[in-house]
Design an enzyme around this catalytic site. Structure first.
Site, PDB file in Angstrom:
ATOM      1  N   SER A 443     -23.554  33.139 -20.759  1.00  0.00           N
ATOM      2  CA  SER A 443     -22.961  33.426 -19.455  1.00  0.00           C
ATOM      3  C   SER A 443     -21.757  32.537 -19.155  1.00  0.00           C
ATOM      4  CB  SER A 443     -24.012  33.244 -18.351  1.00  0.00           C
ATOM      5  OG  SER A 443     -24.548  31.937 -18.372  1.00  0.00           O
ATOM      6  N   HIS A 464     -22.877  39.547 -22.691  1.00  0.00           N
ATOM      7  CA  HIS A 464     -23.505  38.842 -21.566  1.00  0.00           C
ATOM      8  C   HIS A 464     -24.415  39.805 -20.820  1.00  0.00           C
ATOM      9  CE1 HIS A 464     -22.912  36.983 -17.287  1.00  0.00           C
ATOM     10  NE2 HIS A 464     -24.095  36.704 -17.785  1.00  0.00           N
ATOM     11  N   GLU A 476     -21.724  42.696 -19.897  1.00  0.00           N
ATOM     12  CA  GLU A 476     -20.341  42.224 -20.031  1.00  0.00           C
ATOM     13  C   GLU A 476     -20.085  41.871 -21.492  1.00  0.00           C
ATOM     14  OE1 GLU A 476     -17.523  39.164 -17.476  1.00  0.00           O
ATOM     15  OE2 GLU A 476     -19.608  38.613 -17.837  1.00  0.00           O
ATOM     16  N   ASN A 514     -19.211  35.788 -13.845  1.00  0.00           N
ATOM     17  CA  ASN A 514     -19.535  34.455 -13.322  1.00  0.00           C
ATOM     18  C   ASN A 514     -18.314  33.768 -12.719  1.00  0.00           C
ATOM     19  OD1 ASN A 514     -22.290  34.332 -13.685  1.00  0.00           O
ATOM     20  ND2 ASN A 514     -22.126  33.668 -15.811  1.00  0.00           N
TER      21      ASN A 514
END
Length: 730
Positions: A443, A464, A476, A514
């Site tokens: 992440s 991800h 992702e 993120n």
């Protein structure tokens, strides 16, 4: 080419079969609707025809309306788009009402021809609204079929008569889960909920429908709302019982949406107002409220992101032009929560899985995660023991890396530690085929850096997953500096196999998701430390349509994880690190042992079961509340701090496609769905207004709110992200 076929058998039953050429699933267009209307006219006018069956030439009945039709209605109406939408919807109502009345005498209600709908499989949206206008609905006993009206999930509501007919058929209370929540059912549950009349064996579907058509009497084809003395089930709004129902419905809608979703409020208005007038007037009210929603930019934004763009990404809109990369056998390294979830969704998709961990006990525990999910599905009658055995049979839990031989994809999901990841990368590459693709699930760790542990960096990529893997819809995919096209295609094809939505981004710290989530959480903690009441912070976010506020979110993700990320980020950024003020809060909370829900202590207090009891009052002993705060300012800070990161990601080339930015934001962290995503929201308010908000926030709160040059340029030129000129500029 025609969307419908027409045939009359020797017994005088006309069968109209919906079969759109070149499509795996029927979708309705205005041309198709006119064709259907003409065929119904033909059958009603033919004295030799005793009744009609409307069915499908495909395995499913229909997936709904072609939502691009709504945009064309607006565009073709010129200076009065609302009239174009309203007239288009009313033409559909007239066509469906013609089916419902079926040529009967308007006074005696006699002489009509029975019309049955025969659904072989899925029937959604207009694919259910059409059958609801028929006199009897037969559904094949197909447990894979989905029947429902899910329009509310893409920012509209059932506008083809579905709202009015379901409420008149079931009453407002029973209709609520169907139209307000968009719930979908298998045929048997659809019958139990009153949506279909009969569930029959698939091979008897047309025969049973025909038997009914030939035996139906005049009284069998008159809908309850067309009969004298009809009363709404559960009571109309002006009755004592109905008043309580509608009052409760209003409270429920506001409780679920916090007033942020225009379609839900419009739907409730259409139901309430329509319940107090005759049926045909109620259809007109439904059409007016539907038009109201369509004219709201939120509706267009949601349809664009959650239907059109989401579907395009799932079909490989940005997939490199390389041969099919379907995954046959996947190796999952690490059997913790994430690895166990990846193994489960892979096995459910029919992929052979090798699940590896350092200890056999840990590997077995990872496989047991799948057992638990399958047992839960069986208890809910969503699966069977046979299906469970089949899925578990695809998962090999082991410590032996030699079992990875033959894997064409590896998904590494060990600890967020570069050394540990490098070690398992080397072990796996020693035994996997030369052409296997290696994906790391991370992440925050830069993919290009992790790829240095690989002898095949062009076959190394980031994937991800979001937790919990079995529930979260987004994946992702991150391209490293040397990642090749085949690796990207492999990752995309794999994500499609496990039925999730992919976005592809370039490598950078925190990637895309993120990068936006962390500032949202941090801004919430900044506000709390500044003395803004904690409930106000979370409620401000909910009022904007976010599923959870930033303080609740940080409790769910855990503060010790935040502390680890902060330390790693500060070490990497040095003097450029922007979040020292937030770190003071985070580190203090961790030192107090308040790590979030997992420790039953965070920004909230929790009981022994992990249920939130309320905000922790000890926080304000250290950071006192400082009076009233301005709601607009709080909301602008929470919204802009993530939206600006999305723009910067596009400006810097981390994000290559705004569609991925919007879809990823909604599916990844619940970015206010009514906006269509951060770029959709900026288009709604306009770049000039966004820059004005940013300038005010920057002056008061610092450089994190500085408007990116891209946004300033768009404001100066009057551009939008989804406008052609802005897309070319980007």
């Amino acid at each position: 080419m025609t969307d419908f076929t027409y045939a009359v058998d020797a017994d005088g039953v006309a069968t109209i079969a919906w079969d759109v050429p070149g499509k795996s699933m029927n979708v309705m267009s205005m041309a198709g609707f006119q064709e259907l209307s003409d065929l119904v006219d033909k059958a009603l006018a033919d004295a030799a025809v005793k009744g009609i069956i409307i069915t499908s030439g495909k395995k499913d009945f229909a997936g709904g309306m072609d939502l691009n039709v709504l945009a064309r209605m607006k565009a073709e109406a010129g200076d009065n788009p609302a009239k174009g939408v309203f007239d288009g919807i009313m033409s559909m109502h007239h066509g469906l009402r013609k089916i419902e009345r079926a040529g009967m005498d308007p006074k005696t209600l006699k002489g009509g021809k029975p019309i049955a709908a025969a659904l072989p499989g899925t029937a959604l949206g207009i694919g259910l609204e059409l059958p609801l206008a028929c006199h009897r609905i037969f559904a094949a006993d197909n447990p894979k079929a989905k029947i429902g009206l899910p329009e509310i999930k893409v920012g509209i509501f059932p506008g083809g008569g579905g709202t009015t007919r379901v409420v008149r058929k079931l009453g407002a209370m029973m209709a609520a889960p169907i139209i307000l929540e968009g719930k979908m059912f298998d045929p048997k549950k659809a019958k139990a909920n009153g949506l279909v009349d009969e569930v029959v064996p698939a091979d008897e579907l047309l025969a049973r429908a025909k038997d009914w058509v030939l035996s139906a009497k005049d009284a069998d084809i008159v809908k309850p709302w067309d009969q004298k003395g009809y009363k709404l089930p559960g009571g109309a709004p002006y009755t004592p019982q109905g008043f309580q129902t509608f009052l409760g419905a209003a409270a429920m809608v506001h409780g679920q949406t916090w007033g942020a979703f225009p379609a839900a409020k419009a739907l409730l208005s259409a139901v309430y107002e329509g319940a107090m007038v005759p049926f045909d007037t109620a259809l007109k009210i439904e059409a007016r409220w539907f038009t109201h929603v369509i004219m709201n930019p939120s509706s267009s934004a949601m349809i664009r992101s959650l239907f059109i763009n989401k579907e395009a990404l799932e079909k490989g809109a940005n997939r490199p032009a390389v041969p099919d990369q379907t995954v046959k056998k996947v190796g999952v390294l690490g059997a913790g929560m994430m690895g166990a979830g990846i193994a489960y969704v892979s096995a459910m998709a029919g992929i052979q899985v090798v699940l590896i961990d350092a200890a056999q006990e840990a590997a077995d525990r990872g496989k047991a995660y799948s057992t638990g999910l399958l047992d839960k599905a069986i208890s809910r009658k969503q699966s069977t023991e046979e299906k469970k055995a089949e899925v578990l049979g695809r998962i090999l839990a082991t410590t032996d890396y030699a079992a990875l031989a033959g894997c064409d994809l590896i998904v590494e999901a060990v600890f967020e530690d570069p050394k540990v990841k490098a070690e398992v990368t080397a072990k796996a590459e020693a035994v996997i085929p030369e052409d296997a693709i290696f994906a790391t699930n991370t992440s925050t760790l830069p993919i290009s850096s992790l790829a240095t542990a690989s002898t095949r960096p062009e076959q190394f990529i980031g994937i991800h997953f979001f937790s919990p893997v079995d529930k979260m819809l987004l994946v992702e995919i991150i391209k490293g500096a040397k990642t090749g096209d085949r690796a990207v295609a492999k990752a995309l094809d794999y994500v499609r196999q496990i039925r999730k939505t992919p976005i592809v981004v370039n490598d950078a710290r925190f990637f895309y998701a993120n990068r936006c989530i962390i500032p949202y959480i941090n801004e919430g903690m900044r506000l709390a430390a500044e003395g803004v009441p904690m409930p106000m912070i979370d409620h401000a976010a909910r009022l904007m349509g976010f599923p959870v506020g930033p303080l609740q979110l940080v409790d769910e993700t855990s503060l010790d994880l935040g502390a680890k990320i902060a330390k790693a980020t500060k070490a990497a950024m040095g003097n450029d690190y922007p979040d020292d003020a937030v770190d003071e809060v985070v580190f203090w909370m961790v030192d107090e042992g308040r790590l979030g829900r997992k420790s039953k202590a965070g920004f909230f207090d929790y009981d022994e079961t992990g249920k939130r009891l309320g905000y922790w009052q000890g926080f304000n002993a250290r950071y006192p509340v400082k009076g009233e705060a301005d709601l607009d300012t709080v909301q602008n800070r929470l919204m802009m701090v993530q939206t600006l990161e999305a723009v910067r990601a596009l400006e810097e080339g981390v994000l290559e496609d705004i569609r991925e930015g919007d879809v990823g934001a909604i599916l990844g962290w619940g970015f206010a769905p009514w906006t269509g995503g951060p770029f959709g929201w900026l288009d709604i308010i306009g770049a000039a207004k966004a820059v004005e908000i940013c300038d005010a926030l920057e002056a008061q709160h610092g450089a994190r709110f500085k408007a990116p040059q891209m946004l300033r340029d768009m404001a100066a030129k009057g551009q939008t992200f989804y406008g052609e000129s802005a897309r070319k500029a980007a």
